[in-house]
Scaffold this motif. Structure first.
Motif, short mmCIF file in Angstrom:
data_model
loop_
_atom_site.label_atom_id
_atom_site.label_comp_id
_atom_site.label_asym_id
_atom_site.label_seq_id
_atom_site.Cartn_x
_atom_site.Cartn_y
_atom_site.Cartn_z
N VAL A 178 -14.69 0.41 -32.81
CA VAL A 178 -13.95 1.51 -32.19
C VAL A 178 -12.46 1.17 -32.10
N HIS A 179 -12.15 -0.02 -31.62
CA HIS A 179 -10.75 -0.35 -31.38
C HIS A 179 -10.03 -0.80 -32.65
N THR A 180 -10.77 -1.30 -33.62
CA THR A 180 -10.15 -1.54 -34.93
C THR A 180 -9.75 -0.22 -35.57
N ALA A 181 -10.60 0.79 -35.42
CA ALA A 181 -10.24 2.12 -35.90
C ALA A 181 -9.01 2.65 -35.17
N ARG A 243 -6.68 -14.85 -24.57
CA ARG A 243 -6.19 -14.35 -23.28
C ARG A 243 -4.70 -14.66 -23.11
N GLY A 244 -4.30 -15.87 -23.52
CA GLY A 244 -2.89 -16.23 -23.42
C GLY A 244 -2.01 -15.39 -24.33
N THR A 245 -2.49 -15.13 -25.53
CA THR A 245 -1.72 -14.31 -26.47
C THR A 245 -1.55 -12.90 -25.95
N ALA A 269 0.47 1.75 -27.58
CA ALA A 269 -0.85 2.17 -28.05
C ALA A 269 -1.58 1.01 -28.72
N LEU A 270 -0.86 0.24 -29.51
CA LEU A 270 -1.46 -0.94 -30.13
C LEU A 270 -1.88 -1.95 -29.06
N ALA A 274 -5.56 -3.57 -28.09
CA ALA A 274 -5.71 -5.02 -28.01
C ALA A 274 -6.36 -5.43 -26.69
N HIS A 275 -5.93 -4.80 -25.59
CA HIS A 275 -6.50 -5.09 -24.28
C HIS A 275 -8.01 -4.86 -24.27
N ARG A 276 -8.43 -3.71 -24.77
CA ARG A 276 -9.85 -3.36 -24.70
C ARG A 276 -10.70 -4.29 -25.56
N LEU A 277 -10.22 -4.58 -26.75
CA LEU A 277 -10.97 -5.46 -27.63
C LEU A 277 -11.02 -6.88 -27.08
N ALA A 278 -9.89 -7.38 -26.59
CA ALA A 278 -9.85 -8.74 -26.06
C ALA A 278 -10.70 -8.86 -24.81
N ASP A 279 -10.68 -7.83 -23.95
CA ASP A 279 -11.48 -7.88 -22.73
C ASP A 279 -12.95 -8.05 -23.04
N ARG A 280 -13.44 -7.34 -24.05
CA ARG A 280 -14.86 -7.46 -24.41
C ARG A 280 -15.17 -8.83 -24.98
#
Length: 286
Positions: A178-181, A243-245, A269-270, A274-280
């Motif tokens: 989803v977030h890559t899209a 997380r640091g990045t 927006a990017l 990134a937040h949503r993908l990294a959080d998972r």
């Protein structure tokens, strides 16, 4: 149901009018899964395959019962139609595709490639990734279904999809798809000829590209850790770095000197994707 109505009514058209709507509704029952579409087909076959009589109905039901008993006996006592290896392979394929897409997009942003045609190719690949994840989910469901009530599995200790965190892997891959899209869509809009979404500053784009490559590496480590490879320490280290990045990306946006609100919106927006993908990945990898 078709047999009962066919025996009570001797008019095929009337029987079809009564049975088919109910069979269509029955086919939507979630427990039937993808086999539900055959409910109406089975009813239609009963009602149109010659006259419905007690003898033909008994023979047909007896054949169906015999087939069901053979299937149950084979599944319970001999060997289930186990698709665990297929499930693992599909999940690995989907993970590798997500990894390759993120790496490709990251490399393109790092090199300043904002070609609309290339960005469109990235986005199409990201959309296809979602279909791969759906196939992986279907394979996991079939694997679990094939092991139900199987006595041989208990004796041999066959590994089930749930034992290896397959469901968790599907959830992570779904987030990744989803977030890559979302990332590729934002890049495509920024690369479009009308420039409806301005490109972020090259330095911000370069840092974001590093994040995408790091995310791709973390996703691959996550896949290896779930499917038998011993890389938990590497995964924890990668998650910590991710997380640091992400914190660095926040600070980059705060320190940005651009006065263009649209440019900030594009990078924002990017950053949201990134937040949503990294959080998972952080939640699943810790």
């Amino acid at each position: 149901m078709a047999t009962a109505v066919g025996l009570l009514l001797h008019d095929t058209v009337v029987a079809m009018a009564l049975v088919l709507p109910l069979a269509m509704l029955l086919g939507q029952w979630g427990r039937l899964g993808s086999q539900g579409i055959y409910a109406a087909t089975g009813a239609l076959f009963v009602l149109t395959n010659g006259s419905v009589s007690v003898a033909t109905s008994a023979a047909r039901l007896g054949e169906a019962l015999f087939g069901a008993l053979v299937g149950i006996a084979v599944n319970a006592l001999v060997r289930p139609p186990l698709y665990l290896r297929d499930s693992r392979a599909v999940l690995r394929d989907a993970t590798e595709e997500a990894h390759d897409i993120l790496r490709t997009v990251g490399a393109g942003l790092a090199e300043g490639r904002w070609d609309a045609e290339e960005a469109g190719t990235w986005h199409e690949r990201a959309l296809r990734l979602h279909r791969l994840v759906e196939q992986a989910h279907s394979a996991v469901v079939w694997s679990r279904e094939s092991l139900r009530a199987n006595l041989r599995r208990r004796r041999t200790g066959t590994v089930t999809p749930a034992d290896k965190g397959f469901d968790d892997a599907v959830v992570v891959l779904d987030y990744a798809a989803v977030h890559t899209a979302g990332v590729t869509r934002t890049v495509l809009e920024a690369a479009a000829g009308d420039r409806s979404a301005p490109r972020p500053h090259p330095e911000l784009a370069r840092r974001y590209a590093e994040f995408l490559c790091q995310t791709a590496h973390t996703l691959r480590l996550y896949s290896h850790s779930r499917f038998g490879d011993e890389c938990e320490d590497d995964l924890c280290e990668a998650v910590t770095g991710l997380r640091g990045t992400l914190q660095d990306l926040r600070r980059d946006l705060a320190r940005s000197t651009t006065d263009d609100p649209d440019e900030v919106a594009t990078y924002g927006a990017l950053l949201a994707q990134a937040h949503r993908l990294a959080d998972r990945l952080v939640v699943s990898g810790t």
